[in-house]
Design an enzyme around this catalytic site. Structure first.
Site, short mmCIF file in Angstrom:
data_model
loop_
_atom_site.label_atom_id
_atom_site.label_comp_id
_atom_site.label_asym_id
_atom_site.label_seq_id
_atom_site.Cartn_x
_atom_site.Cartn_y
_atom_site.Cartn_z
N ARG A 150 0.78 -1.28 -0.07
CA ARG A 150 0.02 -0.07 -0.02
C ARG A 150 0.82 1.08 0.13
O ARG A 150 1.00 2.04 -1.02
CB ARG A 150 -1.11 -0.07 1.17
N ASP A 151 1.54 1.56 1.18
CA ASP A 151 2.46 2.98 1.24
C ASP A 151 3.44 2.69 0.07
O ASP A 151 3.82 3.87 -0.40
CB ASP A 151 2.81 3.07 2.59
N CYS A 202 4.25 9.18 0.03
CA CYS A 202 2.90 9.60 -0.19
C CYS A 202 2.72 10.53 -0.90
O CYS A 202 3.37 11.84 -1.31
CB CYS A 202 2.31 10.10 1.29
N HIS A 246 9.18 7.09 7.60
CA HIS A 246 9.83 7.14 6.47
C HIS A 246 11.29 7.58 6.63
O HIS A 246 11.79 8.22 7.41
CB HIS A 246 9.05 8.24 5.68
P1 HMG Z 1 -12.94 14.65 -2.84
O1 HMG Z 1 -12.81 14.85 -4.00
O2 HMG Z 1 -13.31 15.78 -1.73
O3 HMG Z 1 -14.20 13.51 -2.51
O4 HMG Z 1 -12.06 13.68 -2.10
P2 HMG Z 1 -15.78 13.50 -3.06
O5 HMG Z 1 -16.54 12.90 -2.01
O6 HMG Z 1 -16.13 14.95 -3.46
O7 HMG Z 1 -15.67 12.54 -4.39
C1 HMG Z 1 -15.18 12.61 -5.41
C2 HMG Z 1 -15.15 11.42 -6.23
O8 HMG Z 1 -14.64 10.60 -5.72
C3 HMG Z 1 -16.66 11.15 -6.45
O9 HMG Z 1 -16.57 10.42 -7.94
C4 HMG Z 1 -16.64 9.94 -5.46
O10 HMG Z 1 -17.68 8.85 -5.57
C5 HMG Z 1 -15.26 9.47 -5.47
P3 HMG Z 1 -17.30 11.01 -9.12
O11 HMG Z 1 -18.85 11.17 -8.56
O12 HMG Z 1 -16.77 12.48 -9.23
O13 HMG Z 1 -17.20 10.08 -10.07
N1 HMG Z 1 -14.95 8.98 -4.27
C6 HMG Z 1 -14.37 7.49 -4.02
N2 HMG Z 1 -13.97 6.74 -4.98
C7 HMG Z 1 -13.57 5.42 -4.50
N3 HMG Z 1 -13.31 5.21 -3.10
C8 HMG Z 1 -13.55 6.30 -2.35
C9 HMG Z 1 -14.20 7.28 -2.66
N4 HMG Z 1 -14.46 8.38 -2.28
C10 HMG Z 1 -14.71 9.44 -3.04
N5 HMG Z 1 -13.28 5.92 -0.72
C11 HMG Z 1 -11.28 11.85 -0.56
C12 HMG Z 1 -11.97 13.08 -0.74
C13 HMG Z 1 -10.98 11.61 0.71
C14 HMG Z 1 -12.23 10.66 -1.43
C15 HMG Z 1 -10.14 11.83 -1.49
O14 HMG Z 1 -9.10 13.18 -1.00
C16 HMG Z 1 -9.06 10.55 -1.33
O15 HMG Z 1 -9.28 9.64 -1.82
N6 HMG Z 1 -7.70 10.81 -0.67
C17 HMG Z 1 -7.01 9.97 -0.15
C18 HMG Z 1 -5.54 10.19 -0.34
C19 HMG Z 1 -4.70 9.15 -0.21
O16 HMG Z 1 -4.78 7.99 -0.51
N7 HMG Z 1 -3.33 9.35 0.53
C20 HMG Z 1 -2.49 8.57 0.70
C21 HMG Z 1 -2.72 7.58 1.66
S1 HMG Z 1 -2.20 8.34 3.35
C22 HMG Z 1 -0.58 8.16 3.61
O17 HMG Z 1 0.01 7.64 2.56
C23 HMG Z 1 0.06 8.48 4.92
C24 HMG Z 1 0.26 7.21 5.94
O18 HMG Z 1 1.30 6.35 5.04
C25 HMG Z 1 0.88 7.53 6.96
C26 HMG Z 1 2.14 8.54 7.09
O19 HMG Z 1 2.87 8.13 6.52
O20 HMG Z 1 1.72 9.37 7.68
C27 HMG Z 1 -1.02 6.39 6.01
MG MG Z 2 3.15 6.34 5.12
#
Ligand code: HMG
Ligand code: MG
Length: 298
Positions: free
Chosen positions: A14-15, A239, A208
């Site tokens: 994943r990450d 990320c 990281h």
């Molecule tokens: P948004 O654009 O504000 O969402 O994003 P929305 O509710 O307006 O929806 C927009 C579109 O996305 C819609 O589709 C939704 O249906 C769809 P459309 O109608 O335009 O075709 N949608 C989804 N589709 C699939 N799965 C879902 C989903 N939700 C909405 N769950 C949102 C808001 C939170 C969805 C977006 O910002 C997002 O997905 N962010 C994720 C970012 C991410 O994955 N970052 C990396 C992970 S975190 C990380 O790496 C840190 C970590 O490792 C720890 C560390 O190191 O600190 C964990």
């Molecule tokens: Mg991370």
């Protein structure tokens, strides 16, 4: 005193892969997870049910989660940012889901398009359904010592968010040094505050290695009684919403250090090294693990 048993949460699939520019075939992701299921790991973060517009690499989440061979003694948590993600994860058979927020408003906005308060509301909604469906929820806090946009982060804020997430029902909080800026000094200050709200067994540390501090930060966390660490095979990762963030600390390096220091991970380092070599070849680049490259030559 704390035990010498360590839990490693392997976050490579994943990450590690979420930030890859090249499209990685689902088959490679599935094979990676299946290989990692044979080395003694007890937790492998498989994928994330996030918006494919935000993280295209994870668009095959359902395909990956439903195709891997899940072993009964291993948990395969997946990320979900909202209720839609949780529903999709449950529908694909997830038994454990990780939610995430950041101890920085700017990062929270860039990563999830909402404020920290809105994130808390999302978590609350997720918790209600998770409880009903018997799904365990792990909570991630990003930027626990520093934010790429806001700089140093208040340890008190990290402690406050930790408490809220635990009170809402997260079984564990993973403290993320998202961009790897932490030093043992900064980690210690953060843990001093965080461990006021709950004991060490409620926390994991997620490092990281951007500044080469990850192993030192893990050693420091061990002193505080932390026994769960997130790491990534071959040091893959980063990320997409954290510019400059390098890979997670390499699982091979963590295991090498821990075994050499009298800790028990239950992991077969030799097998792990081969998987790190295999995935690095698949991605067409040298491994990010120092122990991995040394032991491949040995
Ligand atoms: P948004 O654009 O504000 O969402 O994003 P929305 O509710 O307006 O929806 C927009 C579109 O996305 C819609 O589709 C939704 O249906 C769809 P459309 O109608 O335009 O075709 N949608 C989804 N589709 C699939 N799965 C879902 C989903 N939700 C909405 N769950 C949102 C808001 C939170 C969805 C977006 O910002 C997002 O997905 N962010 C994720 C970012 C991410 O994955 N970052 C990396 C992970 S975190 C990380 O790496 C840190 C970590 O490792 C720890 C560390 O190191 O600190 C964990
Ligand atoms: Mg991370």
């Amino acid at each position: 005193s704390a035990s010498n048993k360590i839990k490693i949460v392997e976050v490579g699939p994943r990450d590690g892969l979420q930030n890859e520019k090249q499209v990685i075939p689902s088959e490679v992701k599935i094979e990676l997870i299946n290989k990692l299921s044979n080395v003694g790991l007890t937790a492998i973060e498989a994928t994330s049910f996030v918006s494919p517009k935000w993280v295209p690499q994870m668009a095959d989440a359902r395909q990956v989660l439903t195709s891997i061979t899940q072993k009964p003694n291993i948990s395969y948590p997946v990320l979900a940012p909202n209720l839609k993600g949780l529903e999709a994860a449950i529908d694909a058979g997830a038994k454990e889901v990780a939610i995430f927020c950041a101890a920085s408003e700017t990062f929270n906005k860039k990563n999830t398009n909402c404020t920290l308060e809105e994130s808390m509301e999302r978590v609350k909604a997720i918790m209600d359904l998770a409880r009903e469906k018997n799904v365990q929820i792990r909570g991630y806090i990003s930027c626990v010592v520093g934010c790429p946009y806001e700089g140093p982060v208040s340890p008190k804020l990290v402690a406050d968010i930790s408490k809220r997430l635990l009170d809402m029902g997260c079984y564990e909080i993973s403290l993320g040094d998202t961009i790897g800026v932490g030093t043992p000094g900064a980690i210690a200050k953060m843990l001093d505050e965080v461990l006021k709200v709950a004991p060490a067994d409620k926390f994991a540390v997620h490092t990281h290695d951007t500044y080469g501090q990850a192993l030192a930060n893990i050693l420091c966390s061990l002193d505080y009684g932390i026994r769960t660490f997130d790491s990534s095979i071959a040091g893959l990762g980063g990320c997409p919403y954290a510019p400059g963030a390098k890979g997670n600390v390499a699982t091979e390096d963590v295991v090498y250090m821990l075994h050499g220091s009298g800790y028990d991970t239950g992991i077969d380092l030799k097998e792990l090294i081969h998987i790190g070599d295999w995935i690095s070849q698949k991605l067409g680049r040298p491994t990010g693990s120092r122990a991995g490259s040394a032991l491949m030559l040995a």
